[in-house]
Design a protein around this motif. Structure first.
Motif, short mmCIF file in Angstrom:
data_model
loop_
_atom_site.label_atom_id
_atom_site.label_comp_id
_atom_site.label_asym_id
_atom_site.label_seq_id
_atom_site.Cartn_x
_atom_site.Cartn_y
_atom_site.Cartn_z
N GLY A 1 -35.93 30.13 26.59
CA GLY A 1 -35.30 28.88 27.01
C GLY A 1 -35.34 28.69 28.51
N SER A 2 -35.05 29.74 29.26
CA SER A 2 -35.06 29.61 30.72
C SER A 2 -36.47 29.46 31.26
N ALA A 3 -37.47 30.05 30.58
CA ALA A 3 -38.85 29.90 31.03
C ALA A 3 -39.30 28.45 30.92
N ILE A 4 -38.98 27.79 29.81
CA ILE A 4 -39.35 26.38 29.64
C ILE A 4 -38.58 25.51 30.62
N LEU A 5 -37.30 25.81 30.80
CA LEU A 5 -36.47 25.07 31.77
C LEU A 5 -37.05 25.18 33.18
N ALA A 6 -37.36 26.42 33.58
CA ALA A 6 -37.87 26.64 34.94
C ALA A 6 -39.19 25.91 35.15
N ALA A 7 -40.06 25.95 34.15
CA ALA A 7 -41.36 25.29 34.27
C ALA A 7 -41.19 23.78 34.41
N LEU A 8 -40.25 23.22 33.68
CA LEU A 8 -39.99 21.77 33.79
C LEU A 8 -39.56 21.39 35.20
N VAL A 9 -38.63 22.14 35.74
CA VAL A 9 -38.12 21.83 37.08
C VAL A 9 -39.21 22.04 38.13
N LEU B 1 -43.44 32.42 30.66
CA LEU B 1 -42.68 32.91 31.81
C LEU B 1 -43.46 32.79 33.11
N VAL B 2 -44.79 32.77 33.03
CA VAL B 2 -45.62 32.67 34.23
C VAL B 2 -46.48 31.40 34.19
N GLY B 3 -46.06 30.43 33.39
CA GLY B 3 -46.77 29.15 33.33
C GLY B 3 -48.09 29.20 32.59
N GLN B 4 -48.30 30.26 31.80
CA GLN B 4 -49.56 30.42 31.07
C GLN B 4 -49.28 30.58 29.57
N GLY B 5 -48.26 29.90 29.08
CA GLY B 5 -47.90 30.01 27.69
C GLY B 5 -48.86 29.29 26.76
N MET B 6 -48.74 29.60 25.48
CA MET B 6 -49.43 28.88 24.42
C MET B 6 -48.37 28.46 23.41
N ALA B 7 -48.18 27.15 23.29
CA ALA B 7 -47.16 26.62 22.39
C ALA B 7 -47.82 25.71 21.36
N VAL C 1 -42.46 18.25 26.91
CA VAL C 1 -41.46 19.23 27.33
C VAL C 1 -42.11 20.60 27.55
N LEU C 2 -43.11 20.91 26.73
CA LEU C 2 -43.75 22.23 26.78
C LEU C 2 -44.90 22.32 27.76
N GLU C 3 -45.54 21.22 28.08
CA GLU C 3 -46.77 21.25 28.87
C GLU C 3 -46.64 21.90 30.24
N PRO C 4 -45.51 21.78 30.95
CA PRO C 4 -45.43 22.46 32.24
C PRO C 4 -45.46 24.00 32.13
N SER C 5 -45.21 24.54 30.95
CA SER C 5 -45.18 26.00 30.80
C SER C 5 -46.48 26.57 30.23
#
Length: 273
Positions: free
Chosen positions: A18-26, A128-134, A153-157
């Motif tokens: 949750g915090s990884a997605i939040l941080a990436a959005l901000v 967590l490092v902006g290289q996720g796969m969702a 919502v997910l694309e920044p992460s």
């Protein structure tokens, strides 16, 4: 359905994912005053407020009434109670995005008003490092606009795909559990280097950069993994000798079996909810 820029987004549960997605959005430019972190831990909320200047609350009903998009990132067993607490504050135009593993969208919809759209997501830890796969799967009430909003919502992460929910167990087997397979391979390569006399820090550096470079070639090139492997496998050469051992030990079959086992376990957990 509003676009993301105009939305207030609430995160219910701000652990690692949750915090990884939040941080990436901000970090991606979404206004911090339009992000709301919801958690029972006042210490965790204080950390997020200090790090990202987001709004915080411990009151689920308050967040449900204030937000347009609701990211459910609590433990799967805590989802039903959370949804019941949210339901009274939700209405037409709201979107619930669940990253809770194994909780089907139909089960989420049962707890919410009929006008609320639901999308289910299988992310992975490189977010967590902006290289996720969702992978985002729409629920029965999630139309194209709501699905596009969930994706945004997910694309920044990291990277995002949309697939029917029936594929999410297999997605779990490949990308959800996949980072652990990569870490396992990294451990083995590093140990091999140490066994051959390299200092551990050198073996680690060689392994990490090699895996990063190989992944980049796959991501940025047009050639398949098979073609790239063949190009570095000269007849009678060192790579061919190494690959022959992997084939002798049935490594390819073992990886396929690992994906199958993780997929089947994901399905079992989903049926148990």
């Amino acid at each position: 359905m509003p676009d993301l820029a105009s939305c207030t987004i609430a995160f219910y549960g701000v652990g690692a994912m949750g915090s990884a997605i939040l941080a990436a959005l901000v970090r991606g430019g979404h206004p911090a005053d339009q992000v709301l972190a919801v958690d029972t831990s006042s210490e965790r909320l204080r950390e997020l407020a200090e790090a990202y200047a987001v709004r915080t609350t411990s009151y689920v009903a308050e967040a449900a009434g204030a937000a347009d998009v609701h990211v459910v990132a609590v433990k799967p067993g805590d989802v039903p109670a959370l949804l019941d607490a949210m339901a009274g504050g939700l209405g037409a135009g709201d979107l619930v995005v669940s990253v809770a593993a194994g909780v089907m969208s139909a089960a989420i919809e049962e707890h919410l008003p009929d006008a609320v759209a639901v999308a289910r997501v299988m992310p992975n830890t490189p977010a967590l490092v902006g290289q996720g796969m969702a992978v985002v799967s729409p629920g029965s009430r999630c139309g194209d606009e709501a699905l596009a909003l969930a994706r945004s919502v997910l694309e920044p992460s990291g990277a995002v795909l949309s697939l029917p929910e029936k594929h999410l167990d297999a997605v779990t087997g490949v990308s959800g559990s996949g980072p652990a397979y990569a870490f396992y391979l990294a451990e083995a390569m590093t140990e091999g280097g140490v066994l051959m006399g390299l200092p551990r820090d050198v073996a680690t550096t060689l392994t990490v950069q090699t895996l990063l470079g190989a992944a980049t070639m796959l991501a940025e090139g047009e050639d398949s993994a098979t073609i790239l492997r063949e190009r570095v496998s000269s007849p009678g050469g060192t790579t061919t000798a190494g690959l022959a051992v992997l084939d002798e030990r049935a490594t390819r079959a073992a990886v396929v079996a690992a994906v199958r086992a993780a997929t089947e376990r994901s399905a079992e957990l989903g049926r148990a909810r």
